[in-house]
Design a protein around this motif. Sequence first.
Motif, mmCIF file in Angstrom:
data_model
loop_
_atom_site.group_PDB
_atom_site.id
_atom_site.type_symbol
_atom_site.label_atom_id
_atom_site.label_comp_id
_atom_site.label_asym_id
_atom_site.label_seq_id
_atom_site.Cartn_x
_atom_site.Cartn_y
_atom_site.Cartn_z
ATOM 1 N N PHE A 40 0.845 -1.198 0.000
ATOM 2 C CA PHE A 40 0.000 0.000 0.000
ATOM 3 C C PHE A 40 0.872 1.236 0.000
ATOM 4 C CE2 PHE A 40 -1.804 3.412 2.584
ATOM 5 C CZ PHE A 40 -3.054 3.574 2.041
ATOM 6 N N SER A 106 3.565 -6.780 2.593
ATOM 7 C CA SER A 106 2.827 -5.906 3.511
ATOM 8 C C SER A 106 1.318 -6.045 3.291
ATOM 9 C CB SER A 106 3.328 -4.471 3.394
ATOM 10 O OG SER A 106 3.007 -3.782 4.581
ATOM 11 N N TYR A 110 -1.166 -9.411 3.596
ATOM 12 C CA TYR A 110 -2.479 -9.646 4.236
ATOM 13 C C TYR A 110 -3.384 -10.408 3.260
ATOM 14 C CZ TYR A 110 -1.010 -5.438 6.946
ATOM 15 O OH TYR A 110 -0.323 -4.513 7.684
ATOM 16 N N ARG A 144 -5.345 4.724 10.702
ATOM 17 C CA ARG A 144 -6.089 4.542 9.441
ATOM 18 C C ARG A 144 -7.092 5.686 9.245
ATOM 19 N NH1 ARG A 144 -2.724 0.691 7.420
ATOM 20 N NH2 ARG A 144 -2.934 -1.281 8.499
HETATM 21 C C1 MLT Z 1 2.036 -1.552 3.195
HETATM 22 O O1 MLT Z 1 3.238 -1.336 2.958
HETATM 23 O O2 MLT Z 1 1.332 -2.246 2.451
HETATM 24 C C2 MLT Z 1 1.418 -0.921 4.413
HETATM 25 O O3 MLT Z 1 2.402 -0.342 5.192
HETATM 26 C C3 MLT Z 1 0.615 -1.918 5.204
HETATM 27 C C4 MLT Z 1 -0.117 -1.282 6.350
HETATM 28 O O4 MLT Z 1 -0.270 -0.061 6.393
HETATM 29 O O5 MLT Z 1 -0.567 -2.030 7.240
#
Ligand code: MLT
Length: 272
Positions: A40, A106, A110, A144
Amino acid sequence: MTREGERALLGGVSSLAPLAHDDARPEGSPVATVVFLHGFPLDRRLWRRQLASLPRAGVRVVALDLPGFGGARTRARPPSIEAMASEVAATIDTLGLSRPIVCGLSMGGYVALALARGWSDRIGGLVLADTRASADSEAARAGREANIERARSQGASAVFASMIPNVFASDARREVVDELAQIAASQSVEGVVAALEAMRDRPDLTGSLPALRLPTTVVVGARDVLTPPSEAESMARAIPGARAVIVPEAAHFPNVDNPGAFDAALLDAARR
Ligand code: MLT
């Protein structure tokens, strides 16, 4: 999961076109196929180096845009990591990939974990890079919300700018920071907000790690402060047979900070 189940998860989306992707093939039959899921707030351009290097080592590289990023719209309402995984599973099916290795970094990690939980029959192995299985803490959820507000008022690039101290080492090369900042700046506010909501609301998958039955490598940059090596090592301990690889001279994006060492870890996972 069935196609009907996937459609229900996507809130009635009736046609599951593949996610936008790059597909780089080696000459001759590939030794392995790896599907890459970006972090992200980026898109498949995060894997530019691997798209160029890994086919030369015999690996087919399929780099996807996750829903909401690059050329892929957000279709699920409400957005969720599981719905993203559902679209990745549908893309694996549509492209006819036979149990590829899935490498998620990251946020992409997920999604890879959700895929391994709900669609393990679609994948042959996992590489979890700079990620975690746990859900957001209260503080992370508040972060967030702040980022959702920041995205709406200042745009996607402001969100990435606020992440820079945590995702790069202080001596990171300027051109690498600029390269990823440019990718982030091109994302839509809608997609960034949807992903922030999905990450905020994702479940804790820590308890499901001991049930994973896929060959797994957990990779992390030695200097990652966001998802540190201690987190990677504890995930690797919880997943049967998994191993941890610490990439030197790298922070949260080891595939761009130290692509040679990252690719070596990937090739090792592919050959196993
Ligand atoms: C990412 O690099 O995808 C994010 O840092 C993930 C996150 O914010 O949890």
